[in-house]
Design an enzyme around this catalytic site. Sequence first.
Site, mmCIF file in Angstrom:
data_model
loop_
_atom_site.group_PDB
_atom_site.id
_atom_site.type_symbol
_atom_site.label_atom_id
_atom_site.label_comp_id
_atom_site.label_asym_id
_atom_site.label_seq_id
_atom_site.Cartn_x
_atom_site.Cartn_y
_atom_site.Cartn_z
ATOM 1 N N HIS A 107 65.021 7.187 55.925
ATOM 2 C CA HIS A 107 64.094 6.345 56.680
ATOM 3 C C HIS A 107 64.008 4.974 56.023
ATOM 4 C CE1 HIS A 107 61.498 8.116 53.600
ATOM 5 N NE2 HIS A 107 60.548 7.248 53.878
ATOM 6 N N HIS A 138 61.568 3.032 54.656
ATOM 7 C CA HIS A 138 60.629 2.560 53.636
ATOM 8 C C HIS A 138 61.363 2.021 52.402
ATOM 9 C CE1 HIS A 138 57.049 5.082 55.337
ATOM 10 N NE2 HIS A 138 57.217 3.940 55.966
ATOM 11 N N ASP A 188 60.811 2.152 49.310
ATOM 12 C CA ASP A 188 61.007 3.025 48.148
ATOM 13 C C ASP A 188 62.092 4.067 48.397
ATOM 14 O OD1 ASP A 188 59.382 4.396 49.979
ATOM 15 O OD2 ASP A 188 58.343 5.524 48.427
ATOM 16 N N HIS A 189 62.817 3.944 49.508
ATOM 17 C CA HIS A 189 63.984 4.785 49.782
ATOM 18 C C HIS A 189 65.231 3.949 50.055
ATOM 19 C CE1 HIS A 189 61.857 8.749 50.246
ATOM 20 N NE2 HIS A 189 60.859 7.887 50.241
ATOM 21 N N HIS A 224 56.554 10.929 59.728
ATOM 22 C CA HIS A 224 56.296 10.000 58.625
ATOM 23 C C HIS A 224 56.665 8.586 59.059
ATOM 24 C CE1 HIS A 224 55.765 8.712 54.494
ATOM 25 N NE2 HIS A 224 56.992 8.231 54.468
ATOM 26 N N ASP A 236 60.946 12.208 53.263
ATOM 27 C CA ASP A 236 59.494 12.340 53.193
ATOM 28 C C ASP A 236 58.944 13.163 54.360
ATOM 29 O OD1 ASP A 236 59.608 10.840 50.927
ATOM 30 O OD2 ASP A 236 58.499 9.121 51.697
ATOM 31 N N HIS A 245 59.745 12.758 46.713
ATOM 32 C CA HIS A 245 58.733 12.422 45.710
ATOM 33 C C HIS A 245 58.298 13.649 44.912
ATOM 34 C CE1 HIS A 245 57.874 8.320 47.239
ATOM 35 N NE2 HIS A 245 58.193 8.848 48.404
#
Length: 256
Positions: free
Chosen positions: A57, A59, A61-62, A115, A134, A172
Amino acid sequence: MGGLSVELIPALRDNYIYLVRDLETNTTAVVDPAESAPVVEALSRRGWTLDLILNTHHHGDHTGGNADLKSRYGARLIGPAAEKRRIAGMDETVAEGDTVTIGASVGRVLETPGHTSGHIVYHFADSAILFAGDTLFVLGCGRLFEGTPEDMWSSLSKLLPMPDETLVYCGHEYTVANARFAVTVDPLNRALESRAREVEDMRARLEPTIPTTMGQERATNPFLRPDDPGIRHALDMVDAETVAVFAEIRARKDAF
């Protein structure tokens, strides 16, 4: 011997990046590179190069390491078609039912909105591996930033039939917090009680709680168990619709 090997690379505060190697061809991929530096270090330590980047996805942080890794290694970037406008530099987009190959290993793409609206997961059935991003966590699931409880329950329901031995690699290290919440909505689940103690001990030793298995999650993750009579009784929702129970669990976790 074929199949995939997977190495966990901790990143940022609580992310995991996955370095994935096809053992038959030595093709190497990375899943959801939050940042590039620890991936470069892991590759350099082994004398490997990088062939593929897989995103679940959009985001940051990915995807934060995408650009640098593409530039350094010429790796192909693959990600969700539904998030094409939100992930820069994708060489290939994939959607429900498509396949991705890491060397000789073939993975199937499942769309799992909730998400984010375009979230996908990658299931390598022959290696019994799921890269869940996530969508599914150990004892938890992702927050509903861009979807509804109906979306997320539908997405999780696609994962439920996977074999018990399927290894789940999620985005995570949220497990201790998830466990502390899970026992509040599933208080009579002895398997969960035992597992909550186990993950507390693992984290005290600084050990990752990932991968989990689908068998473990079906037995102990409340987000996969809204039909369970014990959870329904604890929530005073014995006769409620399944998705309503799921929504209540998610709402309680958000406020926990």
